[in-house]
Design a protein around this motif. Structure first.
Motif, PDB file in Angstrom:
ATOM      1  N   ARG A  22       1.144  52.873   7.002  1.00 50.06           N
ATOM      2  CA  ARG A  22       0.822  51.626   7.706  1.00 50.06           C
ATOM      3  C   ARG A  22      -0.218  50.815   6.937  1.00 50.06           C
ATOM      4  O   ARG A  22      -0.118  49.597   6.831  1.00 50.06           O
ATOM      5  CB  ARG A  22       0.340  51.925   9.125  1.00 50.06           C
ATOM      6  CG  ARG A  22      -0.009  50.700   9.925  1.00 50.06           C
ATOM      7  CD  ARG A  22       1.188  49.813  10.168  1.00 50.06           C
ATOM      8  NE  ARG A  22       0.779  48.633  10.902  1.00 50.06           N
ATOM      9  CZ  ARG A  22       1.525  47.584  11.095  1.00 50.06           C
ATOM     10  NH1 ARG A  22       2.760  47.554  10.632  1.00 50.06           N
ATOM     11  NH2 ARG A  22       1.081  46.556  11.764  1.00 50.06           N
ATOM     12  N   MET A  26       0.413  47.039   5.291  1.00 50.93           N
ATOM     13  CA  MET A  26      -0.455  45.892   5.557  1.00 50.93           C
ATOM     14  C   MET A  26      -1.294  45.489   4.346  1.00 50.93           C
ATOM     15  O   MET A  26      -2.068  44.540   4.413  1.00 50.93           O
ATOM     16  CB  MET A  26      -1.361  46.199   6.743  1.00 50.93           C
ATOM     17  CG  MET A  26      -0.584  46.371   8.034  1.00 50.93           C
ATOM     18  SD  MET A  26      -1.670  46.536   9.445  1.00 50.93           S
ATOM     19  CE  MET A  26      -2.411  44.914   9.503  1.00 50.93           C
ATOM     20  N   LYS A  36     -13.437  48.264   9.008  1.00 57.20           N
ATOM     21  CA  LYS A  36     -12.954  47.870  10.334  1.00 57.20           C
ATOM     22  C   LYS A  36     -13.266  48.934  11.381  1.00 57.20           C
ATOM     23  O   LYS A  36     -13.464  48.621  12.554  1.00 57.20           O
ATOM     24  CB  LYS A  36     -11.444  47.621  10.315  1.00 57.20           C
ATOM     25  CG  LYS A  36     -11.033  46.337   9.671  1.00 57.20           C
ATOM     26  CD  LYS A  36      -9.518  46.170   9.782  1.00 57.20           C
ATOM     27  CE  LYS A  36      -9.094  44.805   9.318  1.00 57.20           C
ATOM     28  NZ  LYS A  36      -7.681  44.535   9.660  1.00 57.20           N
ATOM     29  N   SER A  63      -5.413  52.724  14.991  1.00 66.26           N
ATOM     30  CA  SER A  63      -4.204  51.988  15.382  1.00 66.26           C
ATOM     31  C   SER A  63      -4.540  50.539  15.713  1.00 66.26           C
ATOM     32  O   SER A  63      -3.765  49.628  15.389  1.00 66.26           O
ATOM     33  CB  SER A  63      -3.503  52.666  16.562  1.00 66.26           C
ATOM     34  OG  SER A  63      -4.182  52.446  17.776  1.00 66.26           O
ATOM     35  N   THR A  64      -5.689  50.316  16.324  1.00 64.98           N
ATOM     36  CA  THR A  64      -6.131  48.947  16.625  1.00 64.98           C
ATOM     37  C   THR A  64      -6.414  48.197  15.330  1.00 64.98           C
ATOM     38  O   THR A  64      -5.975  47.053  15.160  1.00 64.98           O
ATOM     39  CB  THR A  64      -7.378  48.977  17.529  1.00 64.98           C
ATOM     40  OG1 THR A  64      -7.052  49.682  18.729  1.00 64.98           O
ATOM     41  CG2 THR A  64      -7.839  47.580  17.884  1.00 64.98           C
ATOM     42  N   ALA A  65      -7.118  48.842  14.408  1.00 62.42           N
ATOM     43  CA  ALA A  65      -7.444  48.206  13.129  1.00 62.42           C
ATOM     44  C   ALA A  65      -6.193  47.900  12.319  1.00 62.42           C
ATOM     45  O   ALA A  65      -6.133  46.889  11.614  1.00 62.42           O
ATOM     46  CB  ALA A  65      -8.385  49.097  12.325  1.00 62.42           C
ATOM     47  N   GLU A  67      -3.284  47.324  13.676  1.00 56.94           N
ATOM     48  CA  GLU A  67      -2.423  46.477  14.517  1.00 56.94           C
ATOM     49  C   GLU A  67      -1.063  47.112  14.786  1.00 56.94           C
ATOM     50  O   GLU A  67      -0.012  46.496  14.612  1.00 56.94           O
ATOM     51  CB  GLU A  67      -2.260  45.093  13.881  1.00 56.94           C
ATOM     52  CG  GLU A  67      -3.577  44.369  13.658  1.00 56.94           C
ATOM     53  CD  GLU A  67      -3.454  43.098  12.848  1.00 56.94           C
ATOM     54  OE1 GLU A  67      -2.322  42.596  12.658  1.00 56.94           O
ATOM     55  OE2 GLU A  67      -4.501  42.606  12.381  1.00 56.94           O
ATOM     56  N   THR A  68      -1.102  48.371  15.217  1.00 60.60           N
ATOM     57  CA  THR A  68       0.128  49.084  15.539  1.00 60.60           C
ATOM     58  C   THR A  68      -0.134  50.023  16.709  1.00 60.60           C
ATOM     59  O   THR A  68      -1.268  50.472  16.891  1.00 60.60           O
ATOM     60  CB  THR A  68       0.638  49.875  14.300  1.00 60.60           C
ATOM     61  OG1 THR A  68       1.957  50.337  14.552  1.00 60.60           O
ATOM     62  CG2 THR A  68      -0.254  51.028  13.946  1.00 60.60           C
ATOM     63  N   TRP A 123       5.173  39.116   4.878  1.00 58.48           N
ATOM     64  CA  TRP A 123       4.029  38.712   5.700  1.00 58.48           C
ATOM     65  C   TRP A 123       3.042  37.815   4.958  1.00 58.48           C
ATOM     66  O   TRP A 123       2.165  37.221   5.578  1.00 58.48           O
ATOM     67  CB  TRP A 123       3.336  39.928   6.296  1.00 58.48           C
ATOM     68  CG  TRP A 123       4.172  40.497   7.403  1.00 58.48           C
ATOM     69  CD1 TRP A 123       4.858  41.664   7.401  1.00 58.48           C
ATOM     70  CD2 TRP A 123       4.455  39.872   8.657  1.00 58.48           C
ATOM     71  NE1 TRP A 123       5.556  41.816   8.583  1.00 58.48           N
ATOM     72  CE2 TRP A 123       5.322  40.725   9.373  1.00 58.48           C
ATOM     73  CE3 TRP A 123       4.074  38.673   9.260  1.00 58.48           C
ATOM     74  CZ2 TRP A 123       5.800  40.425  10.640  1.00 58.48           C
ATOM     75  CZ3 TRP A 123       4.550  38.383  10.530  1.00 58.48           C
ATOM     76  CH2 TRP A 123       5.400  39.244  11.205  1.00 58.48           C
TER      77      TRP A 123
END
Length: 145
Positions: A22, A26, A36, A63-65, A67-68, A123
């Motif tokens: 992940r 990103m 982060k 997971s928040t950092a 974005e998943t 992206w």
């Protein structure tokens, strides 16, 4: 007080691989992710290599950092990752089908560097309209339109 250390298992290694995947999708460095999360990049490195086990709260933070959803880190996890070699090894009342989060495919395109590069480039496109045009072009080229 004597603290008992618990060695990471195959699930820890799998989750570490998914964190790295992940993060690479990103295009975020270990250092950027660490900032982060308010931890050192060495800690991220240890999570990714399963040198350290990751707590539920830290996984939620990562997971928040990234974005998943947290479930991303378990996608494709199979019973053998948890050390269950056959049905007799499963916890009582658990079927091996229930342990599967998603079915892995033989040649998983998400494991390809080419896929990661494509996702990163997609992206980086300047806006939603441009991304929509690229998707439309790909659908047309594949005969889906």
């Amino acid at each position: 007080m004597n603290k008992k250390t618990v060695a990471p298992n195959m699930v820890d290694a799998y989750i570490g691989q998914r964190i790295r995947l992940r993060r690479n999708i990103m295009a975020i460095t270990q250092k950027d992710l660490a900032v982060k999360c308010g931890i050192t990049f060495q800690q991220i490195q240890k999570y990714e290599t399963s040198g350290n086990r990751i707590s539920a709260s830290r996984l939620f933070q990562i997971s928040t950092a990234l974005e998943t959803p947290v479930a991303f880190f378990f996608a494709g996890l199979m019973p053998h990752h948890a050390g269950f070699d056959d049905a007799k090894d499963l916890p009582a009342g658990t079927s091996s089908k229930r342990l599967r989060v998603s079915e892995p495919s033989e040649n998983d395109p998400m494991a390809s560097n080419e896929t990661l590069k494509l996702i990163n480039l997609y992206w980086k496109l300047p806006d939603d309209d441009t991304r929509e045009k690229i998707l439309s072009l790909l659908e047309t080229m594949c005969g889906n339109k």
